[in-house]
Design a protein around this motif. Structure first.
Motif, mmCIF file in Angstrom:
data_model
loop_
_atom_site.group_PDB
_atom_site.id
_atom_site.type_symbol
_atom_site.label_atom_id
_atom_site.label_comp_id
_atom_site.label_asym_id
_atom_site.label_seq_id
_atom_site.Cartn_x
_atom_site.Cartn_y
_atom_site.Cartn_z
ATOM 1 N N GLU A 158 0.842 -1.186 0.000
ATOM 2 C CA GLU A 158 0.000 0.000 0.000
ATOM 3 C C GLU A 158 0.879 1.238 0.000
ATOM 4 O O GLU A 158 2.012 1.201 0.492
ATOM 5 C CB GLU A 158 -0.955 0.020 1.201
ATOM 6 N N VAL A 159 0.356 2.336 -0.558
ATOM 7 C CA VAL A 159 1.164 3.548 -0.696
ATOM 8 C C VAL A 159 0.358 4.763 -0.248
ATOM 9 O O VAL A 159 -0.876 4.787 -0.328
ATOM 10 C CB VAL A 159 1.653 3.754 -2.144
ATOM 11 N N ARG A 160 1.084 5.768 0.209
ATOM 12 C CA ARG A 160 0.451 7.032 0.599
ATOM 13 C C ARG A 160 0.176 7.861 -0.652
ATOM 14 O O ARG A 160 1.039 8.011 -1.512
ATOM 15 C CB ARG A 160 1.371 7.810 1.551
ATOM 16 N N VAL A 161 -1.039 8.401 -0.720
ATOM 17 C CA VAL A 161 -1.449 9.193 -1.886
ATOM 18 C C VAL A 161 -2.209 10.435 -1.420
ATOM 19 O O VAL A 161 -2.707 10.498 -0.297
ATOM 20 C CB VAL A 161 -2.357 8.384 -2.840
ATOM 21 N N TYR B 122 -3.689 5.988 2.685
ATOM 22 C CA TYR B 122 -3.012 4.828 2.102
ATOM 23 C C TYR B 122 -4.025 4.018 1.302
ATOM 24 O O TYR B 122 -5.150 3.788 1.760
ATOM 25 C CB TYR B 122 -2.410 3.955 3.202
ATOM 26 N N VAL B 123 -3.604 3.608 0.122
ATOM 27 C CA VAL B 123 -4.448 2.737 -0.703
ATOM 28 C C VAL B 123 -3.605 1.582 -1.222
ATOM 29 O O VAL B 123 -2.369 1.676 -1.305
ATOM 30 C CB VAL B 123 -5.070 3.499 -1.901
ATOM 31 N N ALA B 124 -4.278 0.484 -1.575
ATOM 32 C CA ALA B 124 -3.592 -0.648 -2.197
ATOM 33 C C ALA B 124 -2.863 -0.157 -3.443
ATOM 34 O O ALA B 124 -3.350 0.732 -4.153
ATOM 35 C CB ALA B 124 -4.591 -1.731 -2.553
ATOM 36 N N ILE C 79 -14.390 10.133 -4.150
ATOM 37 C CA ILE C 79 -13.073 10.716 -3.894
ATOM 38 C C ILE C 79 -12.100 10.184 -4.945
ATOM 39 O O ILE C 79 -12.234 9.039 -5.397
ATOM 40 C CB ILE C 79 -12.625 10.373 -2.442
ATOM 41 N N SER C 80 -11.143 11.017 -5.363
ATOM 42 C CA SER C 80 -10.186 10.621 -6.401
ATOM 43 C C SER C 80 -8.758 10.690 -5.878
ATOM 44 O O SER C 80 -8.421 11.568 -5.058
ATOM 45 C CB SER C 80 -10.286 11.561 -7.614
ATOM 46 N N VAL C 81 -7.917 9.785 -6.355
ATOM 47 C CA VAL C 81 -6.483 9.867 -6.062
ATOM 48 C C VAL C 81 -5.928 11.094 -6.790
ATOM 49 O O VAL C 81 -6.188 11.304 -7.973
ATOM 50 C CB VAL C 81 -5.756 8.587 -6.508
ATOM 51 N N HIS C 82 -5.197 11.925 -6.048
ATOM 52 C CA HIS C 82 -4.746 13.227 -6.557
ATOM 53 C C HIS C 82 -3.233 13.366 -6.322
ATOM 54 O O HIS C 82 -2.724 12.923 -5.297
ATOM 55 C CB HIS C 82 -5.497 14.346 -5.814
ATOM 56 N N PRO C 83 -2.511 13.990 -7.235
ATOM 57 C CA PRO C 83 -1.065 14.160 -7.021
ATOM 58 C C PRO C 83 -0.773 15.014 -5.787
ATOM 59 O O PRO C 83 -1.550 15.916 -5.448
ATOM 60 C CB PRO C 83 -0.593 14.893 -8.291
ATOM 61 N N LEU C 84 0.342 14.732 -5.127
ATOM 62 C CA LEU C 84 0.844 15.566 -4.029
ATOM 63 C C LEU C 84 2.041 16.369 -4.539
ATOM 64 O O LEU C 84 2.815 15.886 -5.348
ATOM 65 C CB LEU C 84 1.277 14.686 -2.851
ATOM 66 N N PRO C 85 2.226 17.607 -4.048
ATOM 67 C CA PRO C 85 1.352 18.321 -3.123
ATOM 68 C C PRO C 85 0.179 18.970 -3.831
ATOM 69 O O PRO C 85 0.151 19.065 -5.053
ATOM 70 C CB PRO C 85 2.296 19.386 -2.551
ATOM 71 N N PHE C 86 -0.791 19.455 -3.027
ATOM 72 C CA PHE C 86 -1.930 20.170 -3.600
ATOM 73 C C PHE C 86 -1.539 21.600 -3.973
ATOM 74 O O PHE C 86 -2.108 22.181 -4.891
ATOM 75 C CB PHE C 86 -3.088 20.197 -2.598
ATOM 76 N N THR C 87 -0.630 22.181 -3.216
ATOM 77 C CA THR C 87 -0.081 23.503 -3.537
ATOM 78 C C THR C 87 1.415 23.347 -3.778
ATOM 79 O O THR C 87 2.080 22.589 -3.066
ATOM 80 C CB THR C 87 -0.295 24.516 -2.387
ATOM 81 N N PRO C 88 1.994 24.036 -4.757
ATOM 82 C CA PRO C 88 3.417 23.861 -5.036
ATOM 83 C C PRO C 88 4.299 24.348 -3.902
ATOM 84 O O PRO C 88 3.975 25.341 -3.235
ATOM 85 C CB PRO C 88 3.634 24.719 -6.300
ATOM 86 N N HIS C 89 5.381 23.648 -3.660
ATOM 87 C CA HIS C 89 6.360 24.094 -2.668
ATOM 88 C C HIS C 89 7.093 25.320 -3.219
ATOM 89 O O HIS C 89 7.410 25.389 -4.404
ATOM 90 C CB HIS C 89 7.371 22.980 -2.381
ATOM 91 N N ARG C 90 7.345 26.267 -2.324
ATOM 92 C CA ARG C 90 8.017 27.493 -2.755
ATOM 93 C C ARG C 90 9.265 27.749 -1.893
ATOM 94 O O ARG C 90 9.492 28.844 -1.398
ATOM 95 C CB ARG C 90 7.048 28.671 -2.669
ATOM 96 N N TYR C 91 10.063 26.707 -1.762
ATOM 97 C CA TYR C 91 11.284 26.813 -0.973
ATOM 98 C C TYR C 91 12.331 27.646 -1.723
ATOM 99 O O TYR C 91 12.335 27.692 -2.928
ATOM 100 C CB TYR C 91 11.862 25.427 -0.692
ATOM 101 N N ARG C 92 13.225 28.295 -0.962
ATOM 102 C CA ARG C 92 14.312 29.060 -1.573
ATOM 103 C C ARG C 92 15.498 28.134 -1.803
ATOM 104 O O ARG C 92 16.320 27.913 -0.920
ATOM 105 C CB ARG C 92 14.712 30.221 -0.647
ATOM 106 N N LYS C 93 15.547 27.589 -2.989
ATOM 107 C CA LYS C 93 16.615 26.648 -3.330
ATOM 108 C C LYS C 93 17.902 27.412 -3.648
ATOM 109 O O LYS C 93 17.871 28.563 -4.083
ATOM 110 C CB LYS C 93 16.216 25.794 -4.517
ATOM 111 N N GLY C 94 19.039 26.737 -3.484
ATOM 112 C CA GLY C 94 20.325 27.366 -3.764
ATOM 113 C C GLY C 94 20.617 27.426 -5.252
ATOM 114 O O GLY C 94 19.984 26.799 -6.050
#
Length: 364
Positions: free
Chosen positions: A279-282, A326-328, A349-364
């Motif tokens: 099973e996997v986290r979704v 978690y789903v099979a 309910i539908s399986v949806h990509p993560l994240p729901f909002t884009p990460h906005r980290y300050r990358k180097g």
């Protein structure tokens, strides 16, 4: 709530009109006068200040510090550069997740570990047990821990007299004696976590809050922010019954470490990978406006149970309910249609990509 521990800055939260609740043995501010929705959106748009002093900081030091942490965690601590932070986990012998951590190399033989509040004592006992075989010292650091999160966080800190502009995501610095800062957080936004002595904490908080772009944010908005960002909460989305493979956290374990082992839980994790992940986290997006909360059963179109919701609520930034669970493995493809059982009714309910909002980290 008389048996709960108070945050060191509890009086400041009372002054700010906080509504309190119990969390991990602490009396925590859940929200303030603005309310959860405004606090959430303010963090995404400006800068939100969180008191996360319920979390624990450990200092690991000694000649064997890197070797010790590489045994305790699926981490290559020796390869971690000074001033670099890494997300990792404490695993049990069956590769169950005791806790998830941030480990930072603060010196040649010195590391700072940030652990979750509810697991702090268990983590400490686990680490002390492992430390018997290594030349290391483990000390709990008594600090106030603050997080300033959001696109204006760096600018607000500059105005408060703290220049952390040289940091990028998952790097750290010790700008003053007994201060420890990282550019990281739990919202998906750019931001900082700042550990400092109690005697200096109130002054920093007041300096931050003189800026109208900053406001106190409670635990409720912290939860909706991290859920939109697809970040796990230990005790809900991950625990000792889940493993890094099923939880989608293998990215945090270097491939060479997965292959070579040498850390607690390595053999069990290798077996799990060889046997195939069951099973996997979704991410999960309910139809309509009704949130689907943790504990809801997930079923396929044949009415068979195929999973469970571990976190759920409304996503103020996206404008619809969001959840994780978690789903099979055979039901984990994006777009798969399922049904959640909510108090006797069925919510599509539908399986949806993560994240729901884009990460906005300050990358180097």
């Amino acid at each position: 709530m008389s048996d709960l521990r108070n945050l060191p800055l509890a009086a400041m939260h009372e002054e700010a009109g906080a509504r309190f609740g119990a969390f991990a043995g602490w009396r925590m501010p859940l929200s303030y006068r603005a309310g959860v929705m405004k606090e959430h959106l303010h963090t995404r748009e400006k800068a939100g200040l969180f008191d996360i002093s319920h979390m624990r900081l450990f200092e690991v030091r000694g000649p064997d510090a890197a070797a010790f942490l590489s045994c305790a965690c699926p981490l290559d601590a020796a390869a971690l550069g000074e001033g670099r932070s890494k997300y990792t986990m404490l695993l049990n012998d069956e590769a169950g997740i005791i806790d998830d951590l941030i480990v930072t190399r603060a010196g040649a033989e010195r590391f700072i570990v940030v652990a979750n509040a509810g697991n702090a004592e268990k983590d400490r006992n686990h680490l002390n047990e492992l430390a018997r075989d290594f030349n290391v010292d483990l000390e709990v650091l008594d600090r106030v821990l603050l997080a300033l999160q959001g696109p204006e966080a760096e600018s607000v800190l500059l105005g408060a007299g703290l220049d952390l502009s040289g940091l990028t995501f998952m790097t750290a610095a010790e700008p003053r004696e007994k201060w420890f800062t990282t550019r990281s957080g739990y919202t998906g936004e750019d931001g900082f976590e700042i550990a400092l002595p109690l005697t200096e904490a109130e002054g920093l908080v007041r300096a931050i809050l003189t800026d109208e772009r900053a406001m106190w944010i409670g635990l409720a908005a912290r939860d909706s922010l991290r859920l939109e960002a697809g970040l796990c909460l230990h005790g809900q989305d991950i625990d000792e019954a889940t493993n890094p493979a099923g939880a989608g956290l293998l990215w945090a374990i270097p491939k060479k470490r997965r292959e070579d082992g040498g850390f607690v839980g390595a053999e069990a994790l290798k077996r799990i990978m060889q046997d195939g992940i069951k099973e996997v986290r979704v991410g999960l997006k309910p139809d309509g406006r009704q949130p689907v909360r943790a504990g809801a059963l997930l079923m396929n179109d044949a009415g068979e149970a195929v999973g469970r919701v571990t976190s759920g609520g409304f996503g103020p930034s996206v404008g619809y309910p969001v959840a994780m669970g978690y789903v099979a493995t055979n039901a984990s493809e994006t777009g798969t249609r399922l049904v959640a059982e909510v108090r006797g009714s069925h919510v599509p309910i539908s399986v949806h990509p993560l994240p729901f909002t884009p990460h906005r980290y300050r990358k180097g």
